[in-house]
Design a protein around this motif. Sequence first.
Motif, PDB file in Angstrom:
ATOM      1  N   ARG A 112      -2.591   7.325  -4.167  1.00 20.08           N
ATOM      2  CA  ARG A 112      -2.767   6.251  -3.191  1.00 20.08           C
ATOM      3  C   ARG A 112      -3.341   5.005  -3.852  1.00 20.08           C
ATOM      4  N   ILE A 172       3.967   5.424   3.682  1.00 22.05           N
ATOM      5  CA  ILE A 172       3.083   6.544   3.998  1.00 22.05           C
ATOM      6  C   ILE A 172       3.826   7.851   3.728  1.00 22.05           C
ATOM      7  N   PRO A 211      -3.445   4.772   6.891  1.00 24.35           N
ATOM      8  CA  PRO A 211      -4.276   3.669   6.385  1.00 24.35           C
ATOM      9  C   PRO A 211      -5.172   3.088   7.484  1.00 24.35           C
ATOM     10  N   VAL A 216       3.644  -1.205   3.777  1.00 31.47           N
ATOM     11  CA  VAL A 216       3.017   0.080   3.495  1.00 31.47           C
ATOM     12  C   VAL A 216       4.031   1.213   3.518  1.00 31.47           C
ATOM     13  N   VAL A 232      -3.699   0.313  -3.268  1.00 32.27           N
ATOM     14  CA  VAL A 232      -3.460  -0.916  -2.519  1.00 32.27           C
ATOM     15  C   VAL A 232      -3.339  -2.054  -3.523  1.00 32.27           C
ATOM     16  N   SER A 238       0.820  -1.207   0.000  1.00 28.44           N
ATOM     17  CA  SER A 238       0.000   0.000   0.000  1.00 28.44           C
ATOM     18  C   SER A 238       0.854   1.257   0.000  1.00 28.44           C
ATOM     19  N   TYR A 239       0.346   2.280  -0.707  1.00 28.88           N
ATOM     20  CA  TYR A 239       0.933   3.616  -0.638  1.00 28.88           C
ATOM     21  C   TYR A 239      -0.177   4.582  -0.281  1.00 28.88           C
ATOM     22  N   GLU A 240       0.042   5.377   0.767  1.00 28.31           N
ATOM     23  CA  GLU A 240      -0.958   6.331   1.231  1.00 28.31           C
ATOM     24  C   GLU A 240      -0.285   7.680   1.458  1.00 28.31           C
ATOM     25  N   ASN A 241      -0.808   8.721   0.840  1.00 27.16           N
ATOM     26  CA  ASN A 241      -0.173  10.034   0.946  1.00 27.16           C
ATOM     27  C   ASN A 241      -1.023  11.093   1.641  1.00 27.16           C
ATOM     28  N   GLU A 242      -2.230  10.722   2.082  1.00 24.81           N
ATOM     29  CA  GLU A 242      -3.116  11.716   2.674  1.00 24.81           C
ATOM     30  C   GLU A 242      -3.475  11.427   4.131  1.00 24.81           C
ATOM     31  N   ALA A 279       0.927  12.793   5.554  1.00 27.14           N
ATOM     32  CA  ALA A 279      -0.145  12.077   6.249  1.00 27.14           C
ATOM     33  C   ALA A 279       0.178  11.932   7.733  1.00 27.14           C
TER      34      ALA A 279
END
Length: 281
Positions: A215, A165, A113, A163, A217, A106-110, A169
Amino acid sequence: MPRRQLGRQLRDLRNRAKMTTRIAAERLEWSEAKIWRIETGQTSLRSFDVEAMCKIYGAPGDLVAPLTALAKETKARGWWSVYGDVIADGFEVYIGLEEAAQRLISYENELIPGLLQTEGYTRALLSAARQELSAHEIDRRVEFRKTRQTMLTRDEAPLRLDVVIGEEALARRIGSHEVHVEQLDHLLALSEVSTVRIRVVPTASGYHDGLHADRFVMLEFPQTGTDGKVEPPVVYLETFTGSVYLDKEAEIAKYRRAFEGIEAVAVDARQGIELARTRSA
């Protein structure tokens, strides 16, 4: 997952029979839309329907029984069905895939997760983003998320989480200062779990592939279908207007390359969290 496995194998049989969806629909006296829903795993199937499809596709006799057995599994209800009152339309498809996955990339930028959120963070986020929710509705959503998180620590085949991040975030304060500190401490604790790997992309890292990928998954699965093949990965994208699932080889390869590019500029969780603490101080 049974729906997805069955749909993929029926699609393979149709392709080997060199039959278009239009011709298949005509012979079965169905709509093309129904064929598409079946092949993309969006609907359950009766054993009788699977037998009919196998017949017109010329499926080998020894494959019919396993496929009809798989059809019965498509009607099974997962643990998440009791949370139907709080699961967004269509999200139960993702939860079913997540439950069956062996590894989640997963990549999450806001935001943090969902699988890594503390209860305080989840409550603060829901209270801000969904002001129309009652206290009871928020409680139900928190309970649902906490149940999802047990996949990371279950005794049998825990979900492996990899993940990255964005530092933004981590620095973004959701809720009070205490909630923010608790969330960062929780991430540090989770980074010590053997099946969880957390890294952070510093704001000062400059260009990286996540700027284009946004973002996402990617779910990888351990199961093999009745055809002996490993179930292929799927990329899940959550947009403002709905969910998108990608499973073509070229699409998967593109997101793997993107993740490699994001990883190349990421730092370990402790270093990234200290950067976020400094920024938000």
